[in-house]
Design a protein around this motif. Sequence first.
Motif, mmCIF file in Angstrom:
data_model
loop_
_atom_site.group_PDB
_atom_site.id
_atom_site.type_symbol
_atom_site.label_atom_id
_atom_site.label_comp_id
_atom_site.label_asym_id
_atom_site.label_seq_id
_atom_site.Cartn_x
_atom_site.Cartn_y
_atom_site.Cartn_z
ATOM 1 N N GLU A 252 0.821 -1.215 0.000
ATOM 2 C CA GLU A 252 0.000 0.000 0.000
ATOM 3 C C GLU A 252 0.851 1.260 0.000
ATOM 4 N N ASP A 253 1.859 1.322 0.864
ATOM 5 C CA ASP A 253 2.710 2.515 0.945
ATOM 6 C C ASP A 253 3.983 2.151 1.697
ATOM 7 N N GLU A 254 5.052 1.942 0.945
ATOM 8 C CA GLU A 254 6.308 1.511 1.570
ATOM 9 C C GLU A 254 6.906 2.596 2.455
ATOM 10 N N THR A 255 6.749 3.862 2.069
ATOM 11 C CA THR A 255 7.324 4.952 2.860
ATOM 12 C C THR A 255 6.700 5.015 4.248
ATOM 13 N N VAL A 256 5.391 4.889 4.318
ATOM 14 C CA VAL A 256 4.705 4.895 5.613
ATOM 15 C C VAL A 256 5.149 3.699 6.446
ATOM 16 N N THR A 257 5.294 2.552 5.822
ATOM 17 C CA THR A 257 5.727 1.354 6.546
ATOM 18 C C THR A 257 7.124 1.551 7.119
ATOM 19 N N GLN A 258 8.013 2.180 6.350
ATOM 20 C CA GLN A 258 9.361 2.458 6.849
ATOM 21 C C GLN A 258 9.323 3.427 8.027
ATOM 22 N N SER A 259 8.384 4.380 7.968
ATOM 23 C CA SER A 259 8.297 5.363 9.053
ATOM 24 C C SER A 259 7.870 4.724 10.370
ATOM 25 N N LEU A 260 7.283 3.529 10.302
ATOM 26 C CA LEU A 260 6.888 2.805 11.506
ATOM 27 C C LEU A 260 8.004 1.921 12.040
ATOM 28 N N GLY A 261 9.192 2.044 11.459
ATOM 29 C CA GLY A 261 10.349 1.321 11.967
ATOM 30 C C GLY A 261 10.564 -0.045 11.366
ATOM 31 N N LYS A 262 9.889 -0.366 10.259
ATOM 32 C CA LYS A 262 10.043 -1.669 9.627
ATOM 33 C C LYS A 262 11.125 -1.618 8.553
ATOM 34 N N ASP A 263 11.995 -2.626 8.548
ATOM 35 C CA ASP A 263 13.018 -2.751 7.517
ATOM 36 C C ASP A 263 12.360 -3.377 6.284
ATOM 37 N N THR A 264 11.796 -2.551 5.426
ATOM 38 C CA THR A 264 10.986 -3.054 4.319
ATOM 39 C C THR A 264 11.817 -3.876 3.337
ATOM 40 N N ARG A 265 13.078 -3.530 3.154
ATOM 41 C CA ARG A 265 13.913 -4.297 2.222
ATOM 42 C C ARG A 265 14.048 -5.738 2.686
ATOM 43 N N LEU A 266 14.233 -5.944 3.974
ATOM 44 C CA LEU A 266 14.378 -7.294 4.499
ATOM 45 C C LEU A 266 13.077 -8.078 4.337
ATOM 46 N N PHE A 267 11.952 -7.436 4.579
ATOM 47 C CA PHE A 267 10.658 -8.106 4.406
ATOM 48 C C PHE A 267 10.440 -8.494 2.946
ATOM 49 N N LYS A 268 10.794 -7.597 2.026
ATOM 50 C CA LYS A 268 10.599 -7.893 0.610
ATOM 51 C C LYS A 268 11.498 -9.034 0.155
ATOM 52 N N ILE A 269 12.714 -9.069 0.637
ATOM 53 C CA ILE A 269 13.629 -10.150 0.263
ATOM 54 C C ILE A 269 13.101 -11.490 0.766
ATOM 55 N N LYS A 270 12.602 -11.515 1.993
ATOM 56 C CA LYS A 270 12.055 -12.765 2.539
ATOM 57 C C LYS A 270 10.851 -13.235 1.729
ATOM 58 N N ALA A 271 9.943 -12.308 1.405
ATOM 59 C CA ALA A 271 8.767 -12.675 0.610
ATOM 60 C C ALA A 271 9.180 -13.165 -0.771
ATOM 61 N N PHE A 272 10.160 -12.505 -1.347
ATOM 62 C CA PHE A 272 10.628 -12.905 -2.672
ATOM 63 C C PHE A 272 11.244 -14.301 -2.624
ATOM 64 N N MET A 273 11.981 -14.604 -1.580
ATOM 65 C CA MET A 273 12.607 -15.923 -1.447
ATOM 66 C C MET A 273 11.563 -17.024 -1.275
ATOM 67 N N ILE A 274 10.523 -16.765 -0.483
ATOM 68 C CA ILE A 274 9.471 -17.776 -0.287
ATOM 69 C C ILE A 274 8.777 -18.065 -1.616
ATOM 70 N N GLY A 275 8.451 -17.013 -2.362
ATOM 71 C CA GLY A 275 7.812 -17.208 -3.660
ATOM 72 C C GLY A 275 8.703 -17.963 -4.626
ATOM 73 N N CYS A 276 9.986 -17.634 -4.664
ATOM 74 C CA CYS A 276 10.914 -18.323 -5.572
ATOM 75 C C CYS A 276 11.070 -19.791 -5.189
ATOM 76 N N ALA A 277 11.042 -20.093 -3.897
ATOM 77 C CA ALA A 277 11.131 -21.493 -3.465
ATOM 78 C C ALA A 277 9.960 -22.304 -4.001
ATOM 79 N N LEU A 278 8.746 -21.739 -3.945
ATOM 80 C CA LEU A 278 7.580 -22.434 -4.483
ATOM 81 C C LEU A 278 7.664 -22.576 -6.003
ATOM 82 N N MET A 279 8.214 -21.575 -6.668
ATOM 83 C CA MET A 279 8.396 -21.681 -8.114
ATOM 84 C C MET A 279 9.385 -22.791 -8.460
ATOM 85 N N GLY A 280 10.448 -22.913 -7.664
ATOM 86 C CA GLY A 280 11.400 -23.988 -7.881
ATOM 87 C C GLY A 280 10.769 -25.353 -7.679
ATOM 88 N N LEU A 281 9.901 -25.474 -6.665
ATOM 89 C CA LEU A 281 9.192 -26.735 -6.426
ATOM 90 C C LEU A 281 8.281 -27.068 -7.602
#
Length: 423
Positions: A252-281
């Motif tokens: 919805e809004d990455e800037t607002v999420t970052q302002s709440l103290g969340k490391d959005t890059r780390l969350f995106k990398i984790k989500a991307f890895m989970i999706g890629c694992a399912l694609m590999g399967l």
Amino acid sequence: MSTAGVRARMDGLPDAVLVVGFLAGIWLLLTALAFLVGGQQWPNLAAGFIGSVTILVAAYAILVLALNLQWGYTGLFNIGVAGFMAVGAYTTAILTAPVDPGAGGVPGFGLPLWVGLLGGMVMAAVVGAVAALPALRLKADYLAIVTVALSEIIRLFVNWGGVAEIQLFGARFGTGGGTGISFASPSGVVSGLINGPGQPLVAAAESVGVSGPNVANIAYGLVLLAVVGGSYWVLARVANSPFGRVLKAIREDETVTQSLGKDTRLFKIKAFMIGCALMGLAGALFRGQAGYISPQQFRPAITFYVFAALIIGGSGSNTGSILGAATFSALLFYVPARLGEYAPVAGSGTPGNIVEAVAALSSLDPVPLVAYTAANISTLRFVLIGVVLVLIIQRQPEGLLGHRNEPASSVPLDRPEGGETDE
């Protein structure tokens, strides 16, 4: 019935009933087709249709669920699906191929199939992380460029004869280059259980005219549907967890999420890895179904097929992802191909191209167009896919169930009826 009425009907059904009913409708349609064209052999033809379409629907459902996590929940534009499928499939093949395959074979490590599947998922996740780390530091469009480029690099790399077979630390393994690689067949494992001693299923099926291979094909399709159910359960838990709510907030809004103290890059990398694992399967279970893979099986077109299925089903809905996968793979892709096999062969009176067929309409003669369509229905399915996508985008851009797009908040944010509550 209007679009709103259809949507209301669908929303009134439990998700499990909706999915099972949709799949049962597809099976019924294919059974009717087999009955019309199969003659006395229609039970065996129907079993063949049902087994093949179930495998296709289940494989695409896994892929669309994975892409929905990345794009629907997190807003990550991954157009390298085929590449991550290839990573998972080739890793599984290398880990499970026999150590001594004989003349002309490509050696592997000879590990059990379940180890190979886990290894394929891990390697696809690792490659996804490597792709996402630099790209996510830039704008979202760059992730799309990186993923499509990486997908082609992977396909061309495994197609290169230089890695057909190598030796490292005394172990011999490789990709087989352009000729591909053979390994432990996932469907062969299921077939062995079905056709094993003391199993009366095949004998009972053969008594009604259904062959053993078709029974095994249906069984493998049901196994893949179980994998779909497990993937759905995992992704639903992820989406409803605090981790999932952060992903939806990033969408919805990455800037607002970052302002709440969340490391959005780390969350995106984790989500991307989970999706890629399912694609590999999915790559290992679908493309490696027969125990053989080659670079030609991982062309970029499959990525766009998966995106088309997600657009039809609705981004942001796991149930919509499954329905979109079933609609695309079965009704738009598989059924027209089967109709093309049994359509009348083009005769002397059939137009040679679509221009001549349409031109006949100027004289109010629809027969040439009908004849051309019947003779080329398998090819024209790609036109049908394009038309359906255009209609979806124009009339219902959120897809079949995209209106279920889940908010980031874990509590309802709607105002109560009647305005503000009294203090």
